[in-house]
Design a protein around this motif. Structure first.
Motif, PDB file in Angstrom:
ATOM      1  N   PHE A 247     -34.823   8.862   0.646  1.00  0.00           N
ATOM      2  CA  PHE A 247     -33.915   7.973   1.386  1.00  0.00           C
ATOM      3  C   PHE A 247     -33.608   6.782   0.494  1.00  0.00           C
ATOM      4  N   TRP A 248     -32.459   6.172   0.732  1.00  0.00           N
ATOM      5  CA  TRP A 248     -32.022   5.071  -0.120  1.00  0.00           C
ATOM      6  C   TRP A 248     -31.347   4.002   0.711  1.00  0.00           C
ATOM      7  N   LEU A 249     -31.347   2.793   0.191  1.00  0.00           N
ATOM      8  CA  LEU A 249     -30.780   1.663   0.914  1.00  0.00           C
ATOM      9  C   LEU A 249     -30.365   0.600  -0.083  1.00  0.00           C
ATOM     10  N   THR A 250     -29.549  -0.323   0.405  1.00  0.00           N
ATOM     11  CA  THR A 250     -29.116  -1.468  -0.396  1.00  0.00           C
ATOM     12  C   THR A 250     -29.879  -2.686   0.084  1.00  0.00           C
ATOM     13  N   SER A 251     -30.559  -3.370  -0.880  1.00  0.00           N
ATOM     14  CA  SER A 251     -31.401  -4.502  -0.503  1.00  0.00           C
ATOM     15  C   SER A 251     -30.734  -5.841  -0.768  1.00  0.00           C
ATOM     16  N   GLY A 252     -29.540  -5.846  -1.360  1.00  0.00           N
ATOM     17  CA  GLY A 252     -28.847  -7.090  -1.666  1.00  0.00           C
ATOM     18  C   GLY A 252     -27.532  -6.789  -2.345  1.00  0.00           C
ATOM     19  N   PRO A 253     -26.791  -7.817  -2.737  1.00  0.00           N
ATOM     20  CA  PRO A 253     -25.476  -7.611  -3.347  1.00  0.00           C
ATOM     21  C   PRO A 253     -25.516  -6.699  -4.565  1.00  0.00           C
ATOM     22  N   GLN A 254     -26.607  -6.738  -5.339  1.00  0.00           N
ATOM     23  CA  GLN A 254     -26.698  -5.906  -6.532  1.00  0.00           C
ATOM     24  C   GLN A 254     -27.997  -5.126  -6.581  1.00  0.00           C
ATOM     25  N   GLY A 255     -28.619  -4.926  -5.430  1.00  0.00           N
ATOM     26  CA  GLY A 255     -29.894  -4.225  -5.400  1.00  0.00           C
ATOM     27  C   GLY A 255     -29.829  -2.934  -4.608  1.00  0.00           C
ATOM     28  N   HIS A 256     -30.195  -1.841  -5.239  1.00  0.00           N
ATOM     29  CA  HIS A 256     -30.194  -0.530  -4.597  1.00  0.00           C
ATOM     30  C   HIS A 256     -31.550   0.115  -4.839  1.00  0.00           C
TER      31      HIS A 256
END
Length: 306
Positions: A247-256
């Motif tokens: 599973f994957w997610l975005t943790s911030g404007p430039q964080g994946h």
């Protein structure tokens, strides 16, 4: 050691630079590392070195043939006599340099062969007047074997920690392995394999399940406490003798981030944690996750030469 490359980092079709020749340079002979700067004296253009109380050395190139038609060239050092250093210095910029031949002893421990090469006698000669001399022959068995043979690219390159222009399969233990994609440096910290490049990072770990658990039950135990993500941000796939999930997610404007697991019916599993900056690098993270592999007993025996 220093790699003379700045490869284009990709596992998904983007070309890499100089992928058929990889150059690795040793900055100093091993015995010179403990000597202070004041004891080291470059002679001429920097390919010759005199170290007070230690000896005289000349840079040379050790070519190693790898599978997949890759040439690995170590820029190493040869210990030579004081007289030979003076002779080499005298003709270094003259036409006579093209005929230079010297005999000495390798002055670096070179992975994956380690101390087996340190002190190995070698003959070097000039192949190209624009290059430093090459190691061409040796009467030491291991070095002669290295010069004559073709070596598995993964076995050799996985021992080098700096970024490489090609992907390398790296063992996590005797069974599990992962692909270290092009451009990533490698190290192991407290048992965790780590690969890193600007904008990309990977951590890989191994897990053991409870006796009697199915791969699906083992996977479920690894996912306890995991965040809930939309269905289009997760994948579950069957693999031979097991299952994998990511599973994957975005943790911030430039964080994946991607968390990926592969579990086997042997009761063992492997996981990766990938982070990256560019949104288009998600396929790279999927590739790293899917590269987790547990070898069969036959594959392990074949690797060990059994």
């Amino acid at each position: 050691m220093i790699a003379n490359h700045a490869p284009a980092c990709s596992c998904c079709g983007t070309p890499t630079l100089d992928e058929k020749r990889i150059d690795v340079r040793f900055g100093l002979p091993d015995v010179a590392l403990a000597a202070g700067d004041e004891a080291r004296h470059e002679v001429g253009v920097g390919a010759l070195l005199r170290v007070d109380g230690v000896g005289c050395f000349m840079r040379c190139l050790l070519p190693v043939r790898l599978t997949d038609d890759i040439e690995l060239v170590f820029g190493t050092w040869l210990e030579i006599s004081d007289a030979e250093l003076d002779r080499a210095h005298t003709i270094w910029n003259d036409p006579a340099y093209a005929d230079l031949t010297l005999r000495g002893a390798l002055a670096n421990s070179i992975k994956p062969w380690g101390d087996g090469l340190l002190g190995a006698t070698a003959t070097v000669e000039v192949r190209n007047p624009d290059e430093i001399p090459y190691v061409v022959t040796s009467d030491q068995y291991l070095l002669a074997h290295i010069l004559a043979g073709t070596w598995d690219r993964h076995d050799v390159l996985s021992c080098l920690g700096h970024p490489l222009p090609v992907a390398v399969r790296t063992h996590l233990d005797e069974h599990w392995s992962i692909e270290r994609t092009a451009g990533l440096a490698a190290r192991v910290v407290e048992g965790t394999s780590q690969f890193a490049a600007p904008g990309r990072n990977v951590q890989a770990d191994l897990f053991s399940g409870s006796v009697g658990d199915s791969p699906e039950e083992f996977l479920a135990s690894l996912l306890v406490g995991a965040p809930t993500v939309p269905s289009d941000q997760q994948l579950t796939e069957q693999v031979p003798d097991g299952v994998r999930h990511a599973f994957w997610l975005t943790s911030g404007p430039q964080g994946h981030e991607l968390y990926g697991f592969t579990v086997h019916n042997s009761g063992t599993g492997a996981g990766v944690y990938c982070t990256w900056d560019a949104p288009e690098d998600l396929p790279w993270a999927h590739h790293v996750w899917r590269s987790l592999h547990r070898s069969t007993e036959d594959e392990t025996r074949a690797t060990e030469g059994g």
